[in-house]
Design an enzyme around this catalytic site. Structure first.
Site, PDB file in Angstrom:
ATOM      1  CB  SER A  59     -75.709 -28.822   8.059  1.00 52.43           C
ATOM      2  OG  SER A  59     -76.302 -27.567   7.800  1.00 52.43           O
ATOM      3  NE  ARG A  86     -80.853 -35.956   9.242  1.00 50.53           N
ATOM      4  CZ  ARG A  86     -82.092 -36.117   9.720  1.00 50.53           C
ATOM      5  NH1 ARG A  86     -83.099 -36.282   8.889  1.00 50.53           N
ATOM      6  NH2 ARG A  86     -82.333 -36.112  11.013  1.00 50.53           N
ATOM      7  CB  THR A 127     -76.287 -24.562  12.500  1.00 46.50           C
ATOM      8  OG1 THR A 127     -76.223 -25.534  11.449  1.00 46.50           O
ATOM      9  CG2 THR A 127     -75.417 -25.019  13.658  1.00 46.50           C
ATOM     10  CB  CYS A 175     -85.100 -44.011  -1.365  1.00 40.59           C
ATOM     11  SG  CYS A 175     -83.748 -44.628  -0.327  1.00 40.59           S
ATOM     12  CB  CYS A 178     -81.693 -46.780   5.758  1.00 38.06           C
ATOM     13  SG  CYS A 178     -82.557 -45.355   6.429  1.00 38.06           S
ATOM     14  CB  CYS A 228     -82.422 -38.958   4.122  1.00 38.41           C
ATOM     15  SG  CYS A 228     -83.612 -39.841   3.084  1.00 38.41           S
ATOM     16  CB  CYS A 277     -89.209 -43.371   2.855  1.00 39.13           C
ATOM     17  SG  CYS A 277     -88.384 -43.760   4.428  1.00 39.13           S
TER      18      CYS A 277
END
Length: 549
Positions: free
Chosen positions: A54, A303, A339, A495, A518, A521, A524
């Site tokens: 974050s 992310r 958050t 991606c 990978c 995130c 896709c």
């Protein structure tokens, strides 16, 4: 197969801010009422915080509610925001510093902190364990378990030691069933169990489709003489043009480090756009490049972000459980913060569950009283006042949408008598390849800009290669027969980790999935224009290992 099982009062899926806040609040209530509760948290990352990414500027009021003594007990909030700068980037060289008087008040950060949310989660986990919570990192919740009446019974921990062919290896260890009176799903944005639960219980009935962005982040160490601890920079505009929108950020944290990132709305239209390369270009703008000059990149990650807000928020309760945090979509996009809202949703969930357990309510019930508690909280008021922020930017663009939000927030306090909605899912916004020119991205210079694979290396991503692929295609022919033909197979570009490739073998195009790259995130699963890719959890402990993101 007959599996071993364990029984708990509450099982929590995911040791992020919302899940850990749920666990801590549950045990606080148990201690205050002298009741015994058994609470378990399972986390697919190798350790708590390993999968947390974050920005982040953190609003501490929720921590004041959860642990009023956090300042004295070592919470990792060290860098107070000193000032905000907001720029409109007009082109690759030009910019305009926006006067504070013309900035939506939700973008001001007085009293907030620049933090690592991963480190905050590590601290919250210590508090939870001190209160008696059991935390199991490295174990992925692979399935939701149901009672005969359809209510949620708990979760299944995924099997370990299964080969790519689906057969057990010598290291095979069957997953365990965790049963609970109530199960809280706090997997983060686009959690794969949360996604199934929303469909299973029709929780999004009548809601605007959820909307998403992909957020990139790098941490840099810069020369001490140019470091300004507490400085917060946000930007809009370039490089996101021609059917794309979003915004950038740069925060001066502690220890001569800055974090730099770009959020790209996943409703972008150009199939040739590469979000990763847009982020690399972003760093070359003079406003950003001067901050990074002479610095060294330390880590990288990306992310997905759920940013639909109140309009897209599903019903968060169902028989036997609750959805909280970004699994539901509680991020406040007008503040670019999720958050504190995620933690508050977890605390409300804890209070709802504790009340039911103390009153002797049977497990498996739909705790729809959660909705009442939610609507009576500051979390609901915050999301309500920000409900137009994203739709305004989507409908009117950065300039006009920003002007609308300034009026809505600063003049009407978020109570403008109109609710805007964006009813088109992000994946459906993708235009065909003929509608846009191919983008010629510059080669990375190795100083400010980098390639995908060296970036993935910095994310410390690891998966056991001999395991079933966790990126599932509903129809294996679609990537070539449909997506390549119509969209030049955008998975090659959207991606951020180089997972998807189209290669030529024996004169034929083949779609290749490099699942070991990978970084979880979920882009896709969200952006594929054919909705043909489903992300599921790999073996527990796999994926990125972020140190302090």
């Amino acid at each position: 197969m007959e599996r071993e099982s364990m029984e708990f009062d509450v099982v929590i899926v995911g040791a992020g801010p919302s899940g850990l806040a749920t666990a801590c609040r549950l045990m606080q209530i148990a201690q205050n009422t002298e009741k015994e509760l058994t609470v378990c948290v399972v986390e697919k990352g190798s350790e708590v915080g390993a999968h947390i990414l974050s920005g982040a500027v953190f609003e501490p009021k929720v921590l004041d509610e959860l642990f009023s003594d956090w300042r004295e007990t070592g919470a990792p909030l060290k860098t107070t925001v000193t000032h905000d700068e907001i720029y409109l980037l007009n082109s690759e060289q030009n910019s305009r510093l926006m006067p504070n008087a013309f900035v939506p008040k939700t973008m001001h950060n007085e009293g907030n902190y620049i933090i690592s949310v991963g480190n905050l989660c590590r601290w919250l986990a210590e508090q939870a364990e001190g209160l008696g919570v059991e935390i199991f990192p490295g174990f992925a919740a692979s399935e939701t378990l149901y009672h005969e009446d359809g209510s949620v019974k708990g979760i299944l921990i995924g099997d370990m030691g299964v080969g790519e062919n689906g057969e057990p290896k010598d290291s095979y260890m069957p997953g365990m069933e965790l049963h609970a009176k109530y199960t809280v799903f706090s997997e983060g944005c686009r959690g794969h169990l949360g996604k199934e639960l929303i469909q299973q219980f029709n929780l999004d009935n009548g809601k605007t489709p959820q909307h998403y962005g992909i957020g990139f982040k790098e941490i840099w160490t810069i020369p001490a003489e140019q470091h300004q601890a507490g400085k917060v920079v946000h930007t809009g505009g370039w490089p996101l043009t021609e059917g794309a929108s979003g915004g950038g950020f740069l925060y001066h944290a502690d220890d001569n480090q800055v974090v730099v990132g770009l959020i790209i709305d996943l409703n972008y239209q150009n199939p040739h756009l590469s979000p990763f390369d847009e982020f690399q270009r972003y760093k070359t703008h003079p406003v950003i490049a001067k901050e990074l000059a002479g610095g060294e990149r330390v880590t990288y990650g990306a992310r997905a972000i759920a940013k639909g807000g109140l309009n897209s928020l599903p019903k968060m309760s169902f028989p036997g459980g609750l959805l909280v945090g970004c699994d539901a979509g509680t991020l406040n996009f007008s503040k670019i913060k999720g958050t504190h809202t995620a933690m508050k949703s977890g605390m409300i969930a804890a209070e709802t569950i504790a009340e039911a357990l103390m009153a002797g309510v049977e497990g498996g019930k739909d705790l729809d009283c959660f909705q009442t508690k939610f609507e009576q909280s500051w979390l609901y008021q915050e999301l309500y006042s920000s409900r137009n922020f994203g739709p305004a930017l989507h409908k009117f663009g950065t300039l006009l949408g920003g002007a609308f939000n300034y009026i809505d927030q600063n003049w009407f306090g978020g109570k403008f008598p109109i609710t805007l909605r964006d009813e088109t899912p992000d994946y459906a916004q993708m235009a065909e390849k003929s509608a846009y020119k191919v983008i010629d991205y510059p080669k990375p210079d190795g100083k400010l800009t980098f390639d995908k694979l060296s970036s993935v290396y910095l994310s410390n991503t690891y998966h056991e290669e001999d395991q079933p692929c966790h990126l599932k295609l509903t129809d294996v022919t679609i990537p070539i027969s449909v997506n390549l033909e119509k969209y030049d197979e955008p998975a090659q570009r959207y991606c951020p980790a180089g997972v998807y490739e189209v290669v030529e073998e024996a004169g034929e195009k083949t779609f290749v999935i490099n699942g070991q790259n990978c970084i979880h995130c979920k882009t896709c699963d969200i952006k594929d224009p054919s909705q043909n890719i489903t992300w599921v959890t790999p073996e527990g402990g796999g994926g990125p290992n972020y140190p302090n993101m």
